[in-house]
Design an enzyme around this catalytic site. Structure first.
Site, PDB file in Angstrom:
ATOM      1  N   LYS A 188       0.842  -1.210   0.000  1.00  0.00           N
ATOM      2  CA  LYS A 188       0.000   0.000   0.000  1.00  0.00           C
ATOM      3  C   LYS A 188       0.871   1.251   0.000  1.00  0.00           C
ATOM      4  O   LYS A 188       0.612   2.197  -0.750  1.00  0.00           O
ATOM      5  CB  LYS A 188      -0.931   0.002   1.229  1.00  0.00           C
ATOM      6  N   GLN A 210      -4.750  -1.363   9.569  1.00  0.00           N
ATOM      7  CA  GLN A 210      -4.657  -2.714   8.999  1.00  0.00           C
ATOM      8  C   GLN A 210      -5.254  -3.732   9.982  1.00  0.00           C
ATOM      9  O   GLN A 210      -4.868  -3.783  11.140  1.00  0.00           O
ATOM     10  CB  GLN A 210      -3.179  -3.042   8.720  1.00  0.00           C
ATOM     11  N   ASP A 232     -11.293   2.912   4.135  1.00  0.00           N
ATOM     12  CA  ASP A 232     -11.703   1.512   4.058  1.00  0.00           C
ATOM     13  C   ASP A 232     -13.228   1.387   4.030  1.00  0.00           C
ATOM     14  O   ASP A 232     -13.764   0.325   3.728  1.00  0.00           O
ATOM     15  CB  ASP A 232     -11.166   0.745   5.282  1.00  0.00           C
TER      16      ASP A 232
END
Ligand code: NAD
Length: 300
Positions: A54, A98, A121
């Site tokens: 990422k 994460q 997200d």
């Protein structure tokens, strides 16, 4: 094999290049550089690989990457304090924590501490509610990537029968909402669904997000249907040598490709689209935060 291959790797590259062009324009015309902060708690090897990837892709499209690696024994209060700090930082437009988090942390509490406008997200309860009511939101990256591939392949999805296998909060449920938003008739199947084969056979679009290697065989697929395989499963591959493994999806690729009209491979299908959509969401968040028009074709 009759199915058209939906090449997620190639499509993700076009998304990244669109994002990079838009970022270059923002820098030149607005003196604005979108920034994405990624927080990793602990040393889970798979998570470390995702976070590295990422960060690399974020800088490749010209955005600023802020990486925060915290020890596994970091307290929940310390993590929440970092999130508050990033919420307040105008150079940070997207924040991603994460998952999974260590057991001593409350995942819902942590995710809901992120400013919903920076929740790239799309897991914050406000974004879940906005998506569910058809309002402008941050959309979870994996289902957004699936939707983009479906729109790119079909144009309009209106009136199509879609079956989503899996009802998780990160894939199955938001995928169903997005397909409803595009006027599909949506069925969500799950571990308690009766006669799954018959349910799947009615689908013009099948999205499999289960996490069981090759569980959907070709004879469940309606001839000509589009198959989007979200599953990523590592299985033993003795044909490659002792102890070797390979990745497979939730669909049995060879037999599904015989009957489907189009299919995504694993790897190289949904996976690359997920990070591309994370970058797209960060760009969208940066535009919204600054009252600028959003990029075309990069949101739901
Ligand atoms: P999850 O474990 O949270 O949910 C799995 C779902 O499958 C559940 O809703 C369950 O009801 C359903 N299910 C389980 N057994 C079933 C059965 N026999 N028949 C029908 N349904 C069944 O998983 P998830 O987080 O949604 O992920 C699903 C898969 O997608 C995993 O393989 C994961 O690795 C993969 N994934 C890929 C990406 C990507 O970027 N490509 C992103 C997220 C998840």
């Amino acid at each position: 094999m009759s199915a058209t291959l939906i090449d997620g790797k190639a499509f993700a590259a076009t998304i990244r290049s669109k994002v990079a062009d838009h970022v270059a324009r923002l820098k030149k015309e607005q003196d604005l550089t979108p920034g994405l902060a990624v927080i990793l708690v602990g040393e889970d090897p798979a998570s470390q690989v995702y976070v590295r990837s990422k960060g690399k892709q974020t800088t490749e499209v010209g955005m600023t990457s802020f990486e925060h690696k915290l020890a596994a024994d970091t307290s929940e209060a310390e993590l929440l304090a970092l999130i508050q700090h990033l919420n307040a930082n105008p150079e940070v437009h997207g924040i991603l924590v994460q998952l999974p988090l260590p057991d001593h942390m409350d995942e819902d509490l942590v995710i809901n501490a992120i400013d919903p406008a920076k929740d790239v997200d799309g897991f914050h309860i406000s974004n879940v509610g906005l998506l569910g009511t058809g309002q402008k939101s941050m959309v979870p990256c994996t289902p957004l990537g699936c939707l983009m591939m479906l729109r790119n392949h079909h144009g309009s999805l209106s009136g199509m029968n879609a079956v989503v296998i899996g009802r998780s909060n990160i894939v199955g449920k938001p995928m169903a909402q997005l397909l409803l938003g595009d006027s599909c008739t949506v069925t969500v199947a799950h571990s308690r669904t009766k006669d799954l084969a018959e349910v799947v056979r009615r689908a013009d679009i099948v999205v499999a997000a289960v996490g069981r290697p090759e569980m959907v065989p070709g004879d469940w697929i309606q001839p000509g249907a589009t198959v989007i395989d979200v599953g990523i499963n590592r299985i033993e591959a003795p044909e490659k040598g002792e102890g070797k493994t390979r990745l497979v999806g939730d669909c049995h690729y060879a037999s599904c490709a015989e009957v489907a009209g189009a299919i995504t491979p694993v790897p190289g299908g949904v996976g690359p689209m997920t990070i591309a959509c994370l970058l797209a969401n960060t760009l969208t968040a940066a535009c919204r935060a600054n009252g600028l028009p959003e990029p075309d074709g990069l949101t739901a």
